[in-house]
Write an enzyme that holds these catalytic residues in place. Structure first.
Site, PDB file in Angstrom:
ATOM      1  N   GLU A 154      51.335  86.109  43.565  1.00 53.90           N
ATOM      2  CA  GLU A 154      52.362  86.332  44.477  1.00 53.90           C
ATOM      3  C   GLU A 154      53.644  86.176  44.067  1.00 53.90           C
ATOM      4  O   GLU A 154      53.951  85.319  43.093  1.00 53.90           O
ATOM      5  CB  GLU A 154      52.272  85.561  45.680  1.00 53.90           C
TER       6      GLU A 154
ATOM      7  N   CYS B 246      45.331  80.685  47.307  1.00 48.45           N
ATOM      8  CA  CYS B 246      44.319  80.811  46.413  1.00 48.45           C
ATOM      9  C   CYS B 246      43.746  79.619  45.821  1.00 48.45           C
ATOM     10  O   CYS B 246      42.541  79.035  45.963  1.00 48.45           O
ATOM     11  CB  CYS B 246      44.605  81.785  45.243  1.00 48.45           C
TER      12      CYS B 246
ATOM     13  N   PHE C 151      51.665  76.389  33.270  1.00 47.03           N
ATOM     14  CA  PHE C 151      50.736  75.995  34.146  1.00 47.03           C
ATOM     15  C   PHE C 151      50.785  74.226  33.759  1.00 47.03           C
ATOM     16  O   PHE C 151      49.610  73.686  34.126  1.00 47.03           O
ATOM     17  CB  PHE C 151      49.489  76.347  34.594  1.00 47.03           C
TER      18      PHE C 151
ATOM     19  N   ARG D  92      51.271  79.462  53.023  1.00 46.97           N
ATOM     20  CA  ARG D  92      49.758  78.751  53.053  1.00 46.97           C
ATOM     21  C   ARG D  92      49.571  77.560  52.053  1.00 46.97           C
ATOM     22  O   ARG D  92      49.834  77.545  50.971  1.00 46.97           O
ATOM     23  CB  ARG D  92      48.644  79.912  52.874  1.00 46.97           C
TER      24      ARG D  92
ATOM     25  N   GLY E 125      49.865  74.795  45.979  1.00 43.81           N
ATOM     26  CA  GLY E 125      49.525  75.300  47.258  1.00 43.81           C
ATOM     27  C   GLY E 125      49.352  76.679  47.119  1.00 43.81           C
ATOM     28  O   GLY E 125      48.520  77.329  46.192  1.00 43.81           O
TER      29      GLY E 125
ATOM     30  N   LYS F  13      36.800  85.199  38.432  1.00 42.36           N
ATOM     31  CA  LYS F  13      37.853  84.904  39.262  1.00 42.36           C
ATOM     32  C   LYS F  13      38.112  83.344  39.610  1.00 42.36           C
ATOM     33  O   LYS F  13      38.915  82.847  39.587  1.00 42.36           O
ATOM     34  CB  LYS F  13      37.916  85.752  40.560  1.00 42.36           C
TER      35      LYS F  13
ATOM     36  N   LYS G 120      55.539  78.537  46.254  1.00 45.93           N
ATOM     37  CA  LYS G 120      56.138  78.581  45.164  1.00 45.93           C
ATOM     38  C   LYS G 120      57.337  79.836  45.237  1.00 45.93           C
ATOM     39  O   LYS G 120      57.299  80.565  46.291  1.00 45.93           O
ATOM     40  CB  LYS G 120      55.259  79.213  44.146  1.00 45.93           C
TER      41      LYS G 120
END
Ligand code: NAD
Length: 439
Positions: free
Chosen positions: A155, A263, A252, A331, A260, A207, A324
């Protein structure tokens, strides 16, 4: 190719728009009338850079349409993608009810061979369940294949990620489905081959493994940050020190207030649950989740260290609400945990986000109504007279604020930097009390 995409959310709408952009005929299906009304009115119900213009262009040239009529959309489709939500159930496992309901509806409407693709994130073995659900509801004798094709878009950069993927994972044992998927993704692989074929179970696991690995990096770094805090070391130097190691890399490993979004939290939970279902204790994943849950409270703990446990009479400005930057998605946003934590201790919060205000209003309505939270229409309005500023989401507009204006506007010059965006030394020299994460 003719495509139907069922579920027109962050994944479905981006997928539909991008496949239309590459010359396919796409129908996006959703059962949410409000969402369809926005889309049919020429709008886009989510914030995603570049999406609105791409949707408009493809609606205008007739390549992209929206409907609630799944049966009609499935007719003549070569590929039918399932992109509905898989939220956590009460026990943390992925709730497959929407996926399987859609699979049954597809089966009932199928009149010709089609490749049915699960794009939703689903546990290992779901392709078999989808196949059974479609087969059990077929109205006529027709062949079909079920393929796992998980989505890896981020996203905030979803259109770009979809148009230029690192890789496209396709799980299938069928030659026929493999050919269809190769043709569909050919325009996305023109510089180098992006398709990785494997079995459906491996694809489904890929995934979860990808998201769990990224979540692990974040929780690991937050653990190191918390340790640095206690040892008088600055984690930002440590981050640069380890990120420069090509085996580790910089992505990361940013310390902060926890991950958050829709996912990582749900996918780590679901994988833990999957492990449990086969009698396996996922020690690392349990720790990743536990660290993240605690990390979301870390900034409020630091506020309490500074102000004491009773925050009544104190007010906080909070910048950034979405989980983010680059998205309006609220969510599992850490900002919500921070706001609730502060309000529970008697504080009042004034918050601002450049795009997530509508979404945030939904989540914070009770606190807005009882006067504990105010959403302001400008970032500087959120800091007027407050006892401190909290940076919760590192939108670029917050990265280099006017510190002189902050000094003038705030009731006290205290900054809690939940994303380690600011230079502690410079701020201290300017008279601010600065608190970061792991420094
Ligand atoms: P979302 O909630 O934004 O969208 C899901 C859409 O499906 C909604 O618009 C909903 O109205 C619709 N829907 C639900 N049931 C339906 C039905 N029976 N018929 C028609 N429409 C129906 O969810 P999302 O974020 O797009 O995620 C979808 C899936 O993709 C999830 O499994 C998620 O884990 C996965 N995923 C999400 C992301 C992300 O960044 N959001 C990235 C990769 C994978």
């Amino acid at each position: 190719m003719k495509l139907s995409i069922v579920g027109t959310g962050y994944v479905g709408l981006v997928t539909g728009a991008c496949f239309a952009e590459r010359g396919n005929q796409v129908t996006c299906v959703d059962n949410d009338p409000a969402k369809l009304a926005v889309l049919r009115g020429g709008g886009v119900p989510i914030y995603e850079p570049g999406l609105e213009s791409m949707v408009a262009r493809n609606v205008d040239n007739g390549s992209l349409g929206f409907t609630d009529d799944l049966a009609a959309a499935v007719q003549d489709a070569h590929v039918i993608m399932i992109a509905v939500g898989t939220p956590p159930g009460a026990d943390g496992s992925a709730d497959l009810s929407a996926v399987l309901a859609v699979a049954r509806a597809i089966g009932a409407a199928l009149t010709d061979y089609a490749v049915i693709v699960t794009k939703s994130t689903v546990p290992v073995g779901t392709a078999d369940l989808v196949r059974e659900a479609v087969a059990a509801s077929l109205a006529c004798n027709v062949e079909f294949d079920v393929v796992s094709n998980p989505e890896f878009l981020k996203e905030g950069a979803a259109v770009d990620d979809f148009m230029r993927p690192d890789r496209v994972v396709v799980g299938t044992d069928s030659e026929r489905a493999r050919d269809v998927m190769s043709e569909l993704y050919e325009p996305f692989s023109h510089l180098r081959e992006k398709l990785i074929f494997m079995g459906a179970r491996e694809s489904e696991m890929t995934k979860y493994a990808a998201n769990a690995m990224l979540a692990t990096k974040i929780s690991f770094m937050n653990e190191i940050a918390n340790l640095c805090e206690r040892l008088g070391a600055d984690v930002e130097s440590v981050r640069r020190g380890i990120g420069s190691d090509s085996r580790i890399g910089y992505s990361f490993i940013y310390p902060g207030i926890g991950y958050g979004g829709s996912c990582f939290p749900k996918d780590v939970k679901a994988l833990v649950r999957t492990a449990k279902s086969v009698g396996f204790d996922a020690l690392v994943l349990n720790a990743v989740e536990a660290r993240n849950d605690r990390q979301k409270h870390r900034l409020v703990e630091r506020v309490v260290e500074h102000f004491g446990d009773d925050l009544s009479g104190k007010s906080f400005g909070l910048w950034g609400l979405s989980f983010k930057p680059g998205t309006d998605d609220m969510r599992e946003a850490p900002a919500l945990v921070i706001i609730q934590g502060l309000v529970a201790k008697g504080a009042k919060v004034k918050a601002y986000d450049p795009v997530a205000m509508t979404e945030a209003t939904r989540d914070l309505q009770v606190l807005i109504d009882n006067g504990s939270v105010e959403l302001t229409d400008h970032q500087y309005a959120a800091v007027e007279g407050v006892d401190s500023l909290i940076l919760a989401t590192e939108w670029s507009i917050f990265r280099q604020p006017d510190f002189e204006a902050l000094m003038r506007l705030m009731g006290a010059p205290v900054i809690f930097d939940g994303r380690n965006q600011y230079n502690p030394e410079r701020l201290r020299r300017s008279g601010f009390h600065y608190v970061g994460i792991g420094r």
